[in-house]
Design an enzyme around this catalytic site. Sequence first.
Site, PDB file in Angstrom:
ATOM      1  N   LYS A 168     -18.690 -24.912 -42.151  1.00 23.26           N
ATOM      2  CA  LYS A 168     -20.043 -24.967 -42.711  1.00 23.26           C
ATOM      3  C   LYS A 168     -20.989 -24.298 -41.716  1.00 23.26           C
ATOM      4  CE  LYS A 168     -23.451 -27.444 -42.137  1.00 23.26           C
ATOM      5  NZ  LYS A 168     -24.461 -26.353 -42.182  1.00 23.26           N
ATOM      6  N   GLU A 244     -20.180 -28.523 -28.616  1.00 25.28           N
ATOM      7  CA  GLU A 244     -20.926 -27.583 -27.757  1.00 25.28           C
ATOM      8  C   GLU A 244     -22.389 -27.805 -28.083  1.00 25.28           C
ATOM      9  OE1 GLU A 244     -19.826 -25.672 -25.463  1.00 25.28           O
ATOM     10  OE2 GLU A 244     -17.687 -25.497 -25.874  1.00 25.28           O
ATOM     11  N   CYS A 278     -28.234 -21.555 -25.866  1.00 29.11           N
ATOM     12  CA  CYS A 278     -27.971 -22.837 -25.206  1.00 29.11           C
ATOM     13  C   CYS A 278     -27.854 -22.662 -23.694  1.00 29.11           C
ATOM     14  CB  CYS A 278     -26.692 -23.436 -25.780  1.00 29.11           C
ATOM     15  SG  CYS A 278     -25.354 -22.248 -25.762  1.00 29.11           S
ATOM     16  N   GLU A 379     -35.253 -29.155 -24.039  1.00 26.28           N
ATOM     17  CA  GLU A 379     -34.791 -27.789 -24.268  1.00 26.28           C
ATOM     18  C   GLU A 379     -35.899 -27.029 -25.019  1.00 26.28           C
ATOM     19  OE1 GLU A 379     -31.472 -27.571 -26.979  1.00 26.28           O
ATOM     20  OE2 GLU A 379     -30.588 -25.924 -25.858  1.00 26.28           O
TER      21      GLU A 379
END
Length: 475
Positions: A168, A244, A278, A379
């Site tokens: 997905k 991850e 990331c 982040e």
Amino acid sequence: MFINGKWLEAQSGQNFKSYNPASGEAIGQVPAGDGVDAIKAIDAAASAFTTWSSLTAYQRANFLYEAHAGMMKDLERLASIMTEEQGKPIKAARNEVKYGADFLLWYAEEAKRVYGQTIPSARADQRFFVLRQPVGVVGAITPWNYPVSMITRKIAPALAAGCTIVLKPAEATPLCAQAVFEVFEKAGFPAGVVNLVTALDPEPIGDAFINDHRVRKLTFTGSTQVGKMLARGAASQLKRVSLELGGHAPFIVCRDADPVHAAKGLALVKFLNAGQACISPNRVFVHTDIMKPFLSELSTRVSNLKAGSGFDAGIRIGPLINDKALEKVDHQVQDALNKGASLVAGGCRLVEGGLDKGFFYAPTILGDVNSGMSIYREETFGPVAPVIPYDNEDDLLPMANDTNYGLASYVYTRDLKTAFKLFEGLDFGIVGINDINPTSAAAPFGGMKESGLGREGASEGLNEYLETKLGGFSI
Ligand code: NAD
């Protein structure tokens, strides 16, 4: 959606649109799959597993070689869909397609190196053999920021190991996923080996992966928040999980570093994909003795970064993915400025020259950032470099490690002893020493702490899809 070797509509008949973040225009539509479609795809993957897992590694490798060749042949088309749908400049999109194709090639080769073991027994009449076998059907969920390579980084090792898979992709980049699956279709994988379910609402697909006993492994790349939620769900059936997740990378410039070289490195890695990576640096620690030349070089480089449509020549900064991302970035910048940070460059949304139709944020440098600001902990996922001055190198490790994340980190130093001390002391899965690109299909990628579980790439990436089976033989 690509299920059991066929392109299908959603069972509900519903579709959803995909948009160009540089212009806000709709560029296509795809089926809005739901839990019923996900189960149909799991059915296909489960029935294909028996045959696929019994092929020899050489036979599976041949399909992966085909897919690699197909992806390289289709590079220009894939890159241009990516630039249109995700926004990164076309040159960066071409690099991503090559990086994505690398996983197919590397795991075609590694498929042949799934070794077992023999273990000496204490009994003369006993033999121990260890086999590595595929875990079974895999459910995979991927993000929008690297919409091609995040797919092959999961699918290539899964298929090499002998698993079958249902993917997905992110709702912001379904056209990229379709284009990758067109490559798989041409490569001729047997029906049901690779399946694609597109969805606007991800939850029912995640639920199907979690609740269906036939899915033996869940692999996810995305935010820490969603990763934790999926891991909690997968725990109810003790499924294997690989995660991850997010990061908050320190970028350390030691007193002995060349400030110009370090600033050049930061300008390259921080503004890649408009900071939507990331492994993007999120705290830049610079020794006060070299702050001036560092900031001066960084400002010059940042002032040369041109924003706009990724198809236009010389563009280095594409749009953010949507208005929510713009808001988040601006909120962090304003919070830092209100709490005493200095604005060295940027600091606002870009609207001139037609950019108001897209989601562009000016490449930004903040000085005098401290631990009281939200950008120091959260982040950013945007083109903002928060610079934190420091004086004492003994403070570096505690400062850099003061985060729940542990994905990437960077160090600039000319001293081997400092390099080793920081390499060994940083609680991060990836450490770039005078190196802003410590990634490759051949190298293990992944995070410590709340940045994830497991590794992708390298032999570690293949192990994520293998079970260990012990045979004890009495003879
Ligand atoms: P996200 O977690 O919102 O979405 C990622 C994927 O999860 C998407 O496919 C989304 O549809 C799906 N998802 C969301 N909610 C779900 C649910 N309830 N059930 C099932 N699936 C669900 O993250 P994002 O905003 O798309 O991506 C950005 C994040 O990804 C950042 O935190 C970034 O650091 C991380 N990321 C990590 C890596 C890595 O390798 N560590 C690589 C790229 C991105």
